[in-house]
Design an enzyme around this catalytic site. Structure first.
Site, PDB file in Angstrom:
ATOM      1  N   GLU A  15     -59.066  72.647  20.430  1.00  0.00           N
ATOM      2  CA  GLU A  15     -60.593  73.497  19.886  1.00  0.00           C
ATOM      3  C   GLU A  15     -61.856  73.568  20.978  1.00  0.00           C
ATOM      4  O   GLU A  15     -63.000  73.854  20.802  1.00  0.00           O
ATOM      5  CB  GLU A  15     -60.821  72.210  18.952  1.00  0.00           C
ATOM      6  CG  GLU A  15     -60.149  72.027  17.894  1.00  0.00           C
ATOM      7  CD  GLU A  15     -59.124  71.407  18.007  1.00  0.00           C
ATOM      8  OE1 GLU A  15     -58.482  71.780  16.732  1.00  0.00           O
ATOM      9  OE2 GLU A  15     -58.993  71.533  18.908  1.00  0.00           O
ATOM     10  N   GLN A  48     -57.488  61.845   9.626  1.00  0.00           N
ATOM     11  CA  GLN A  48     -58.087  62.632  10.232  1.00  0.00           C
ATOM     12  C   GLN A  48     -59.416  62.967  10.166  1.00  0.00           C
ATOM     13  O   GLN A  48     -60.199  63.770   9.912  1.00  0.00           O
ATOM     14  CB  GLN A  48     -57.714  64.422  10.284  1.00  0.00           C
ATOM     15  CG  GLN A  48     -55.985  64.173  10.617  1.00  0.00           C
ATOM     16  CD  GLN A  48     -55.366  65.967  10.991  1.00  0.00           C
ATOM     17  OE1 GLN A  48     -56.162  66.510  10.365  1.00  0.00           O
ATOM     18  NE2 GLN A  48     -54.491  66.226  12.394  1.00  0.00           N
ATOM     19  N   MET A 106     -65.532  71.473  45.603  1.00  0.00           N
ATOM     20  CA  MET A 106     -66.784  70.910  45.275  1.00  0.00           C
ATOM     21  C   MET A 106     -66.234  69.819  45.823  1.00  0.00           C
ATOM     22  O   MET A 106     -67.085  68.693  46.518  1.00  0.00           O
ATOM     23  CB  MET A 106     -67.677  70.959  44.130  1.00  0.00           C
ATOM     24  CG  MET A 106     -68.898  71.237  44.832  1.00  0.00           C
ATOM     25  SD  MET A 106     -69.622  72.376  45.925  1.00  0.00           S
ATOM     26  CE  MET A 106     -69.916  73.832  45.385  1.00  0.00           C
TER      27      MET A 106
END
Length: 593
Positions: A56, A119, A487
């Protein structure tokens, strides 16, 4: 389904009709029990394409890529509970970068809400801080109107993500459909026209300025193509230099004679010094974020400041300005140009010419220069060779992950038009680039779409290669593989005594085999002399590619403004010519090397 006897339809059918009426052609999503009625309606129609992602979070980033490259809102459809919570990162990313996105989430039936059902999650509560607005719809009659309102909120004013939580029983129940023309929110009317008195004040400052600079941001691009065109006209009419934030690249062409390059922590020497020494800053569609300002009390200390922004809350939030103008960039620039031209389009030409002479000494430093190698691929060289290939190809879009590679892409890849550069700016989300590239490629199937990636960022959402293969999307993932969290390692070297805590990747996959396992093509290159041919092979391949470019492992990204420092306290690479730096310092620049 529509009941022709009484004109009603199910909530699930309403969702599809509302999306169709809003002009939606693509939805990125992942099915689950709480949204199966909507997926059933998707199955019955052919107007909306559904792209099945593998996670998702990937759906939200794909929707962001689609939105940023088209100017239209991205649409996401996910199930309840983990489906919604997995989408949170992408929503926050879109909120930070002002990307219009409509997220539809399933929810357990209304009578089960609060019972810790399977859920179930408090989606509205969880997403309230990371959306522009959200709704829980408990009445099917209100569903279509809410969806239309959501699109209006997402796309007007400062764009951003919105969420609609739809319980499963609302999807099954019948209700009366409301058309978009009857769904306007009367209580939300963003101000688009700027105050003419303030615009007149801004024009007077422009006419009097001796060392001005335009500081532009993503708001120019969000305003639409006309705003970018008006910006170009204003720059040409004034002759002023212009710089941009990471999110604003492409609003003004990189080949333009007034272009100073990107501004900020890893921006160009000339852009940062121009911001520091200017006597007038015209901020257009940017928000003075910390990556740009550096030390607030030393930010552009001797300038008058004009700020144009559609979001009133952004004005005087971080930096106090002299002339605040609330309004849509396109509308304000149109009025500004008209007023400026009506007065003869006059500026202090002699002073501006002298200002450009100073800027040219800063430009001469060539702050992005580096010492190349015949033995190992320097990451800067890899991005430069990629950039040349992209320019030769012509029609290209670039997404990135987050890290050193992102900054090198911003420094070396030129953008001549808006909506061609997709990156995670405010949130700095690793794993953004590949799913964003999927969204861009869905919107522009015939264009070249390249994700400039780091090996660590790519691994965060590499599963979306499966999506690219399934939908035959020829996205190219160009990995600068230094086997490091680049980085993080750079900051550890410069600021933490070279204590490299957990910034080394010890178990990387074989990216060529990984690409092949997904059904794509894998290419590896380790020699500078082979790079051009390998990049050409990547571009020519009619399918998804993972390009594993093995680069120098300890290269740092410069210039760099250390945290808490001012714009004139940049770190430059030791590869920059010291004589050029000395000449620049004489022209009122300061630098640490």
């Amino acid at each position: 389904m529509v009941d022709n006897k009484n004109g009603t339809m199910t909530g699930a059918a309403m969702v599809i009709k509302a999306l169709t009426d809003q002009g939606v052609d693509t939805v990125f999503g992942y099915p689950g029990g709480a949204v199966l009625p909507i997926y059933d309606e998707l199955f019955k129609q052919n107007q909306i394409r559904h792209v099945l992602v593998r996670h998702e979070q990937g759906a939200t980033h794909a929707a962001e890529g689609y939105a940023r490259s088209t100017g239209k809102p991205g649409v996401v459809l996910v199930t309840s509970g983990p489906g919604a919570t997995n989408a949170v990162t992408g929503m926050q990313d879109a909120l930070m970068d002002s990307i219009p996105m409509v997220v539809l989430t399933g929810q357990v039936p209304t009578f089960m809400i609060g019972n810790d059902a399977f859920q179930e999650a408090d989606t509205v509560g969880i997403t309230r801080p990371c959306t522009k607005h959200n709704w829980l719809v408990k009445d099917t009659d209100a569903l279509s109107k809410t969806i239309h309102e959501a699109f209006y909120v997402a796309t007007t004013g400062r764009p951003g993500p919105v969420l609609i939580d739809i319980p499963k029983d609302v999807q099954f129940a019948d209700g009366v459909y409301t058309s978009p023309r009857n769904a306007k929110i009367k209580t939300y009317e963003p101000r688009v026209k700027g105050d003419l008195t303030q615009i007149q004040q801004a024009v007077e400052l422009i006419r009097e300025a001796k060392q001005p600079v335009f500081y532009t941001g993503g708001g120019v691009i969000n305003s639409g193509p006309q705003a970018s065109q008006l910006l170009r006209e204003l720059v040409a009419a004034t002759g002023f230099p212009i710089t941009s934030t990471l999110m604003g690249l492409g609003a003004y062409p990189a080949s333009g004679e007034s272009w100073l390059g990107m501004l900020g922590m890893h921006g160009s020497y000339e852009a940062n010094l121009a911001m520091h020494d200017c006597d007038l800053m015209i901020c257009i569609g940017a928000r003075f974020d910390d990556r740009i300002t550096g030390r607030l009390d030393a930010f552009s200390p001797n300038s008058k400041k004009i700020h144009i922004d559609i979001d009133p809350s952004s004005i005087n939030k971080n930096i106090r300005v002299d002339v605040p103008i609330v309004g849509d960039v396109g509308h304000v620039l149109e009025d500004m140009l008209r007023i400026f031209r009506s007065g003869g389009a006059k500026t202090d030409a002699a002073a501006i010419a002298d200002w450009w002479k100073v800027i040219e000494t800063w430009r001469a430093v060539d702050c992005f220069s580096y010492k190349n190698s015949d033995e190992v691929i320097k990451p800067q060289y890899a991005v430069q060779r990629l950039a040349d290939a992209l320019v030769k190809h012509g029609d290209y879009y670039v997404t990135t992950e987050v890290g050193q590679h992102q900054m090198w892409a911003a420094q070396y890849i030129p953008f001549e038009a808006p909506n061609r550069w997709m990156t995670s700016g405010g949130l700095g989300t690793m794993g953004y680039g590949l799913p964003a590239a999927v969204g861009v490629q869905m919107a522009h199937p015939k264009s070249l779409v390249v994700d400039v990636a780091g090996e660590a960022s790519f691994l965060m959402n590499m599963q979306e290669m499966s999506t690219a293969v399934q939908y035959r999307l020829p996205v190219k993932v160009f990995i600068l593989n230094n086997e490091r969290l680049g980085m993080v390692r750079q900051w550890q070297e410069l600021l933490h005594g070279e204590r490299y805590s957990s910034s080394y990747s010890e178990a990387l996959p074989d990216f060529v085999k990984l690409a092949e396992a997904f059904g794509g093509k894998g290419i590896q290159c380790s020699q500078p002399g082979d790079l051009d041919e390998a990049i050409a092979e990547m571009i020519a391949y009619d399918g998804p590619v993972i390009f594993d470019c093995l680069v120098e492992k300890h290269e740092n990204c410069f210039p760099m403004i250390p945290s808490g420092k001012a714009h004139n306290e940049m770190l430059l690479s030791s590869d920059v010519d010291p004589e050029k730096i000395a000449n620049a310092i004489k022209s009122d620049g300061a630098v640490m090397v």
